[in-house]
Motif scaffolding. Structure first.
Motif, PDB file in Angstrom:
ATOM      1  N   PRO A 120       0.820  -1.224   0.000  1.00  0.00           N
ATOM      2  CA  PRO A 120       0.000   0.000   0.000  1.00  0.00           C
ATOM      3  C   PRO A 120       0.850   1.269   0.000  1.00  0.00           C
ATOM      4  O   PRO A 120       0.570   2.201  -0.761  1.00  0.00           O
ATOM      5  N   ALA A 121       1.899   1.300   0.826  1.00  0.00           N
ATOM      6  CA  ALA A 121       2.755   2.496   0.888  1.00  0.00           C
ATOM      7  C   ALA A 121       3.408   2.751  -0.458  1.00  0.00           C
ATOM      8  O   ALA A 121       3.493   3.895  -0.927  1.00  0.00           O
ATOM      9  N   ASN A 122       3.847   1.684  -1.106  1.00  0.00           N
ATOM     10  CA  ASN A 122       4.472   1.865  -2.421  1.00  0.00           C
ATOM     11  C   ASN A 122       3.453   2.284  -3.474  1.00  0.00           C
ATOM     12  O   ASN A 122       3.779   3.025  -4.400  1.00  0.00           O
ATOM     13  N   MET A 123       2.213   1.805  -3.339  1.00  0.00           N
ATOM     14  CA  MET A 123       1.173   2.227  -4.288  1.00  0.00           C
ATOM     15  C   MET A 123       0.971   3.736  -4.210  1.00  0.00           C
ATOM     16  O   MET A 123       0.775   4.402  -5.226  1.00  0.00           O
ATOM     17  N   ASN A 124       1.032   4.298  -2.996  1.00  0.00           N
ATOM     18  CA  ASN A 124       0.892   5.745  -2.861  1.00  0.00           C
ATOM     19  C   ASN A 124       2.028   6.470  -3.569  1.00  0.00           C
ATOM     20  O   ASN A 124       1.831   7.522  -4.173  1.00  0.00           O
ATOM     21  N   LEU A 125       3.232   5.906  -3.522  1.00  0.00           N
ATOM     22  CA  LEU A 125       4.353   6.506  -4.247  1.00  0.00           C
ATOM     23  C   LEU A 125       4.136   6.424  -5.755  1.00  0.00           C
ATOM     24  O   LEU A 125       4.476   7.347  -6.492  1.00  0.00           O
ATOM     25  N   VAL A 126       3.558   5.318  -6.198  1.00  0.00           N
ATOM     26  CA  VAL A 126       3.286   5.169  -7.631  1.00  0.00           C
ATOM     27  C   VAL A 126       2.327   6.276  -8.095  1.00  0.00           C
ATOM     28  O   VAL A 126       2.527   6.890  -9.144  1.00  0.00           O
ATOM     29  N   VAL A 127       1.307   6.531  -7.284  1.00  0.00           N
ATOM     30  CA  VAL A 127       0.349   7.589  -7.631  1.00  0.00           C
ATOM     31  C   VAL A 127       1.060   8.946  -7.691  1.00  0.00           C
ATOM     32  O   VAL A 127       0.870   9.728  -8.624  1.00  0.00           O
ATOM     33  N   ALA A 128       1.922   9.197  -6.705  1.00  0.00           N
ATOM     34  CA  ALA A 128       2.643  10.468  -6.680  1.00  0.00           C
ATOM     35  C   ALA A 128       3.559  10.593  -7.896  1.00  0.00           C
ATOM     36  O   ALA A 128       3.683  11.664  -8.497  1.00  0.00           O
ATOM     37  N   LEU A 129       4.175   9.486  -8.283  1.00  0.00           N
ATOM     38  CA  LEU A 129       5.076   9.509  -9.447  1.00  0.00           C
ATOM     39  C   LEU A 129       4.313   9.870 -10.721  1.00  0.00           C
ATOM     40  O   LEU A 129       4.791  10.661 -11.537  1.00  0.00           O
ATOM     41  N   GLN A 130       3.100   9.319 -10.866  1.00  0.00           N
ATOM     42  CA  GLN A 130       2.297   9.623 -12.052  1.00  0.00           C
ATOM     43  C   GLN A 130       2.149  11.127 -12.240  1.00  0.00           C
ATOM     44  O   GLN A 130       2.187  11.638 -13.358  1.00  0.00           O
ATOM     45  N   LYS A 131       1.992  11.837 -11.123  1.00  0.00           N
ATOM     46  CA  LYS A 131       1.803  13.287 -11.216  1.00  0.00           C
ATOM     47  C   LYS A 131       3.128  14.011 -11.419  1.00  0.00           C
ATOM     48  O   LYS A 131       3.212  14.973 -12.185  1.00  0.00           O
ATOM     49  N   ASP A 132       4.170  13.531 -10.725  1.00  0.00           N
ATOM     50  CA  ASP A 132       5.442  14.244 -10.781  1.00  0.00           C
ATOM     51  C   ASP A 132       6.146  14.115 -12.129  1.00  0.00           C
ATOM     52  O   ASP A 132       7.083  14.872 -12.418  1.00  0.00           O
ATOM     53  N   VAL A 133       5.704  13.179 -12.964  1.00  0.00           N
ATOM     54  CA  VAL A 133       6.267  13.083 -14.316  1.00  0.00           C
ATOM     55  C   VAL A 133       6.120  14.438 -15.021  1.00  0.00           C
ATOM     56  O   VAL A 133       6.987  14.846 -15.795  1.00  0.00           O
ATOM     57  N   ALA A 134       5.042  15.164 -14.710  1.00  0.00           N
ATOM     58  CA  ALA A 134       4.797  16.465 -15.346  1.00  0.00           C
ATOM     59  C   ALA A 134       5.922  17.453 -15.064  1.00  0.00           C
ATOM     60  O   ALA A 134       6.141  18.401 -15.838  1.00  0.00           O
ATOM     61  N   LEU A 135       6.662  17.246 -13.970  1.00  0.00           N
ATOM     62  CA  LEU A 135       7.739  18.178 -13.631  1.00  0.00           C
ATOM     63  C   LEU A 135       8.871  18.145 -14.656  1.00  0.00           C
ATOM     64  O   LEU A 135       9.637  19.096 -14.779  1.00  0.00           O
ATOM     65  N   LEU A 136       8.986  17.035 -15.402  1.00  0.00           N
ATOM     66  CA  LEU A 136      10.042  16.941 -16.407  1.00  0.00           C
ATOM     67  C   LEU A 136       9.894  18.020 -17.479  1.00  0.00           C
ATOM     68  O   LEU A 136      10.859  18.355 -18.167  1.00  0.00           O
ATOM     69  N   SER A 137       8.679  18.552 -17.619  1.00  0.00           N
ATOM     70  CA  SER A 137       8.465  19.593 -18.634  1.00  0.00           C
ATOM     71  C   SER A 137       9.425  20.761 -18.425  1.00  0.00           C
ATOM     72  O   SER A 137       9.777  21.448 -19.378  1.00  0.00           O
ATOM     73  N   PHE A 138       9.894  20.963 -17.188  1.00  0.00           N
ATOM     74  CA  PHE A 138      10.777  22.096 -16.923  1.00  0.00           C
ATOM     75  C   PHE A 138      12.158  21.935 -17.543  1.00  0.00           C
ATOM     76  O   PHE A 138      12.911  22.895 -17.636  1.00  0.00           O
ATOM     77  N   VAL A 139      12.540  20.708 -17.903  1.00  0.00           N
ATOM     78  CA  VAL A 139      13.846  20.554 -18.544  1.00  0.00           C
ATOM     79  C   VAL A 139      13.724  20.183 -20.024  1.00  0.00           C
ATOM     80  O   VAL A 139      14.729  19.827 -20.643  1.00  0.00           O
ATOM     81  N   GLY A 140      12.520  20.245 -20.603  1.00  0.00           N
ATOM     82  CA  GLY A 140      12.461  20.078 -22.046  1.00  0.00           C
ATOM     83  C   GLY A 140      11.372  19.211 -22.631  1.00  0.00           C
ATOM     84  O   GLY A 140      10.640  19.658 -23.497  1.00  0.00           O
ATOM     85  N   PRO A 141      11.217  17.952 -22.146  1.00  0.00           N
ATOM     86  CA  PRO A 141      10.264  17.070 -22.818  1.00  0.00           C
ATOM     87  C   PRO A 141       8.878  17.711 -22.934  1.00  0.00           C
ATOM     88  O   PRO A 141       8.354  18.248 -21.955  1.00  0.00           O
ATOM     89  N   VAL A 142       8.311  17.635 -24.142  1.00  0.00           N
ATOM     90  CA  VAL A 142       6.986  18.214 -24.353  1.00  0.00           C
ATOM     91  C   VAL A 142       5.943  17.168 -23.973  1.00  0.00           C
ATOM     92  O   VAL A 142       5.382  16.493 -24.823  1.00  0.00           O
ATOM     93  N   GLU A 143       5.743  17.024 -22.685  1.00  0.00           N
ATOM     94  CA  GLU A 143       4.703  16.118 -22.214  1.00  0.00           C
ATOM     95  C   GLU A 143       3.447  16.956 -21.992  1.00  0.00           C
ATOM     96  O   GLU A 143       3.388  18.120 -22.384  1.00  0.00           O
ATOM     97  N   ILE A 144       2.457  16.396 -21.343  1.00  0.00           N
ATOM     98  CA  ILE A 144       1.123  17.008 -21.360  1.00  0.00           C
ATOM     99  C   ILE A 144       1.107  18.415 -20.757  1.00  0.00           C
ATOM    100  O   ILE A 144       0.469  19.328 -21.283  1.00  0.00           O
ATOM    101  N   PHE A 145       1.842  18.634 -19.669  1.00  0.00           N
ATOM    102  CA  PHE A 145       1.819  19.934 -19.016  1.00  0.00           C
ATOM    103  C   PHE A 145       2.441  21.003 -19.922  1.00  0.00           C
ATOM    104  O   PHE A 145       1.911  22.105 -20.085  1.00  0.00           O
ATOM    105  N   ARG A 146       3.562  20.632 -20.533  1.00  0.00           N
ATOM    106  CA  ARG A 146       4.236  21.541 -21.456  1.00  0.00           C
ATOM    107  C   ARG A 146       3.342  21.813 -22.677  1.00  0.00           C
ATOM    108  O   ARG A 146       3.218  22.936 -23.143  1.00  0.00           O
ATOM    109  N   GLN A 147       2.705  20.756 -23.208  1.00  0.00           N
ATOM    110  CA  GLN A 147       1.820  20.882 -24.362  1.00  0.00           C
ATOM    111  C   GLN A 147       0.647  21.804 -24.023  1.00  0.00           C
ATOM    112  O   GLN A 147       0.261  22.649 -24.832  1.00  0.00           O
ATOM    113  N   ALA A 148       0.130  21.659 -22.812  1.00  0.00           N
ATOM    114  CA  ALA A 148      -0.968  22.524 -22.382  1.00  0.00           C
ATOM    115  C   ALA A 148      -0.499  23.983 -22.357  1.00  0.00           C
ATOM    116  O   ALA A 148      -1.240  24.898 -22.748  1.00  0.00           O
TER     117      ALA A 148
END
Lengths: 279, 243
Positions: free
Chosen positions: A208-236
């Motif tokens: 369960p504790a690791n599942m919560n980290l998995v959920v958090a990771l799904q959201k934090d992927v958006a932070l990569l937009s700050f170094v270049g990759p055009v993922e959903i947040f950057r595209q928005a």
């Protein structure tokens, strides 16, 4: 005779009382929910800026034009998530196990693992992404080794593996030492004891504790937009500039929620199941 | 009879707490020795030191003529020869009864599962657990779990078996089925040391009973002697409380 049957069939005093109580609380819940919904629907549009907000955040036209592009960009988020997750699991597990090795020859490994978890749990994720994502490509490495995908993902992996390592370590410590005694008493080596007796139980306890980290990771992927990759947040962000409208952000939020809410619910379900098992 | 296990002046402290204060014990092959004494008298610690789970501070433990208490000695090969069964069973909860039993023989002795299946099911059969072999520990009663734990220790074919109050955590009606297992092992000539509160059982089956008090063996002898004519006042006191 009919009197006896009636006596058996009619509910007891307690059940009657509880049924009345249940009905009453359902009535109250329904009324208060309705009051809140009405307040929002009626009051919010009365706010002086509502028309402007509606135009720039909930614009149907912009939404339909940008949504397919956002979905497409979200595939990149999923890809980054998908290749980071197994690496996080592996690194986290290795670090957790390293911190548990008692042999003096492995002391440097233990020390390194401890420093590693302390450092990466102590830094904001965005800072690590900046430092690794901009810093390492700055070394002037040839393509494809200067890609922000690689180094941005690495930053996520470093941070999340540190969290996972701590979770797993707490799981290892939660296994009663009598399990270790039992395994050792049979002549098993310390490493076999870890691998076959301690870890399987520890990992199961921390799902369960690791599942919560998995959920958090799904959201934090958006932070990569700050170094270049055009993922959903950057595209928005690109769409926002193009249409001078914030609706794409709302679209992106909806897409995230479709993924994260079921995942969170599932994590909660696992936590409850675990708790029930432990009782 | 030849001495299989000999303890000489075994000492063990945890910090300033002196748990074992010079234990001398001689166990011959095929003998059954019972350790009795109040909680905290050092029975469990003594068994754990013999299995090398607790390194001793001073003294000697000789098994088969080899000093197994030598500091720095690899304990793994020694532990294969000395089985230990715990009060709280300590089965591995994530494995079936069969896997609990097969883990050590397959990992330590390198035996294949196919080689192990027949002898392991024979053991389950012998102790009346043939229909429980695929069950997980939480699907078994306390008595059944403890019998599986004994089978797990037996599967390593040890030269000596240690039992640490193995019936103390059981409901009273489950004690008999576990004691029956010990009786059967006794009949086969297994060398055993039991820490126990089952005085009736000790009197019935033990070759020697040792009364432990504050980390020392205060008095030892055949059960008839120790139970019926204890020499020390402390032993008399203890026996009058438990009998």
């Amino acid at each position: 005779m009919s009197e006896v049957i009636e006596a058996v069939a009619s509910p007891g005093r307690r059940a009657v009382y509880e049924a009345r109580l249940r009905k009453r609380s359902m009535r109250i819940a329904a009324l208060s929910t309705m009051a809140v919904v009405v307040a929002i629907v009626v009051l919010v549009p009365l706010a002086p800026g509502w028309e402007a907000v509606k135009r720039s955040f909930f614009n149907g036209g912009v939404f339909t034009k940008t949504f397919p592009g956002l979905l497409n960009a979200f595939l990149l988020d999923i890809a980054i998530f998908a290749w980071s997750l197994p690496l996080i699991a592996i690194v986290g597990l290795l670090v957790a196990v390293c911190r548990d090795i008692q042999r003096p020859a492995f002391y440097p490994l233990r020390l390194f693992a401890t420093i590693y978890t302390d450092v990466f749990r102590g830094l904001p994720v965005i800072l690590v992404i900046y430092l690794v994502g901009f810093g390492v490509p700055g070394l002037g490495m040839p393509r494809p080794w200067n890609s922000p995908y690689i180094w941005g993902s690495l930053a996520l992996i470093l941070v999340y593996a540190a969290y996972v390592a701590e979770v797993i370590r707490s799981g290892i410590e939660s296994i009663h030492k009598s399990q270790r005694s039992a395994a050792l008493s049979l002549g098993l080596s310390p490493s076999d004891t870890m691998r076959y007796v301690i870890l399987p139980q520890a990992l199961r306890n921390v799902v369960p504790a690791n599942m919560n980290l998995v959920v958090a990771l799904q959201k934090d992927v958006a932070l990569l937009s700050f170094v270049g990759p055009v993922e959903i947040f950057r595209q928005a962000g690109v769409y926002k500039s193009l249409f001078a409208n914030f609706t794409p952000y709302v679209g992106a939020a909806l897409i995230f929620l479709v993924i994260t809410i079921p995942a969170t619910r599932y994590a909660d379900f696992l936590t409850h199941k675990r708790r029930r098992l432990e009782q | 009879m030849t001495s299989l296990l000999r303890l000489t002046n075994v000492r063990k402290s945890f910090g300033t707490h002196h748990v074992l204060q010079g234990i001398d014990l001689d166990v011959s092959k095929g003998e059954m020795v019972c350790l009795i004494g109040a909680s905290g008298s050092g029975k469990s610690t003594l068994l754990r030191t013999i299995n090398l789970l607790e390194p001793i501070d001073d003294g000697e433990i000789i098994l088969d003529g080899v000093d197994i208490s030598e500091p720095g000695l690899n304990p793994q090969p020694v532990r294969q020869k000395i089985g230990l069964v715990f009060q709280s069973f300590n089965l591995f909860p994530h494995m079936s009864a069969a896997d609990n039993v097969m883990l050590a023989p397959s990992r330590v002795k390198g035996l294949r599962k196919t080689e192990l299946e027949a002898p392991v099911s024979a053991l389950f059969e012998r102790f009346g657990l043939a229909d429980r072999i695929g069950h997980f520990p939480d699907q078994l009663s306390g008595g059944q779990q403890q019998r599986v734990a004994i089978i797990r220790a037996l599967a390593m074919q040890p030269e000596i078996l240690l039992f640490d109050e193995i019936t103390s955590a059981l409901d009273p009606e489950l004690v008999a089925e576990v004691l029956d297992v010990l009786r059967a092992l006794r009949g086969e000539g297994m060398t055993m040391i039991l820490a126990t509160h089952e005085m009736g059982f000790a009197r019935e089956l033990a070759d020697k009973v040792c009364f432990l008090d504050r980390g020392r063996i205060l008095e030892a002898g055949p059960p008839a002697e120790l139970f019926d004519a204890p020499k020390k006042e402390r032993t008399r006191q203890f026996l009058s409380q438990v009998l």
